[in-house]
Write an enzyme that holds these catalytic residues in place. Sequence first.
Site, PDB file in Angstrom:
ATOM      1  N   HIS A  17     -23.229   6.346  -8.708  1.00 53.46           N
ATOM      2  CA  HIS A  17     -22.528   7.067  -7.644  1.00 53.46           C
ATOM      3  C   HIS A  17     -21.278   7.752  -8.188  1.00 53.46           C
ATOM      4  CE1 HIS A  17     -24.440   3.915  -4.820  1.00 53.46           C
ATOM      5  NE2 HIS A  17     -25.101   5.052  -4.645  1.00 53.46           N
ATOM      6  N   LYS A  41     -30.777  -0.128   8.115  1.00 53.63           N
ATOM      7  CA  LYS A  41     -30.463  -0.906   6.915  1.00 53.63           C
ATOM      8  C   LYS A  41     -29.535  -2.056   7.275  1.00 53.63           C
ATOM      9  CE  LYS A  41     -31.016   2.628   3.358  1.00 53.63           C
ATOM     10  NZ  LYS A  41     -30.384   3.276   2.195  1.00 53.63           N
ATOM     11  N   ARG A  90     -32.282  10.211  -9.959  1.00 46.94           N
ATOM     12  CA  ARG A  90     -32.548   9.388 -11.138  1.00 46.94           C
ATOM     13  C   ARG A  90     -33.908   9.668 -11.740  1.00 46.94           C
ATOM     14  NH1 ARG A  90     -31.505   3.863  -8.128  1.00 46.94           N
ATOM     15  NH2 ARG A  90     -32.679   5.138  -6.688  1.00 46.94           N
ATOM     16  N   SER A 128     -28.023   0.409  -6.048  1.00 47.71           N
ATOM     17  CA  SER A 128     -27.281  -0.556  -5.234  1.00 47.71           C
ATOM     18  C   SER A 128     -28.133  -1.781  -4.939  1.00 47.71           C
ATOM     19  CB  SER A 128     -26.824   0.090  -3.918  1.00 47.71           C
ATOM     20  OG  SER A 128     -25.832   1.050  -4.159  1.00 47.71           O
TER      21      SER A 128
END
Length: 164
Positions: A17, A41, A90, A128
């Site tokens: 991040h 979430k 990514r 994360s």
Amino acid sequence: MKKCLFAGTFDPPTLGHKDIVMKSLEIFDEVTVAILINPNKKPLFSVEKRLAMLKKIFAAYPRVRVMSYDGLTVDLLRQEGIRFYVRGIRNGTDYDYEAQLNFINVDMYKDMITVFLPTRQEFLHISSGLVKDALRFNKNVDAYVPEEIRGDLMEFVGESKKNV
């Protein structure tokens, strides 16, 4: 002034991040980092704790604003007068997911432009989710998170050991 938004859950913030924000600072005059509150979430850290961690990470960068938002990204972009939406990538899976979201977002906010920024190779494996799993099992996560919040995460590990 060119401004961008980089939004996510940041539960917790990672080196990946921070890498994307630092790259964004090279392109934009102001970077807004927003915690989007996703009711689907179940975060490990409260919104307040995540805001505090992000503020620590970017305290030395006056062109970075940190906030939270409960709603759609496109509404936040419009509300803040921001056209550029930065997404960290990514791998191909990230790109496919973000490209699909981009099509929907542009339908709702025609003026927005999504900017895909690849993370550095040494951060490709960091997420994360990986950090949360390691923390749940009291593992050291120093190699995955910014130095500014390592103490915060060690406090969490200490508190979770007390609660067992």
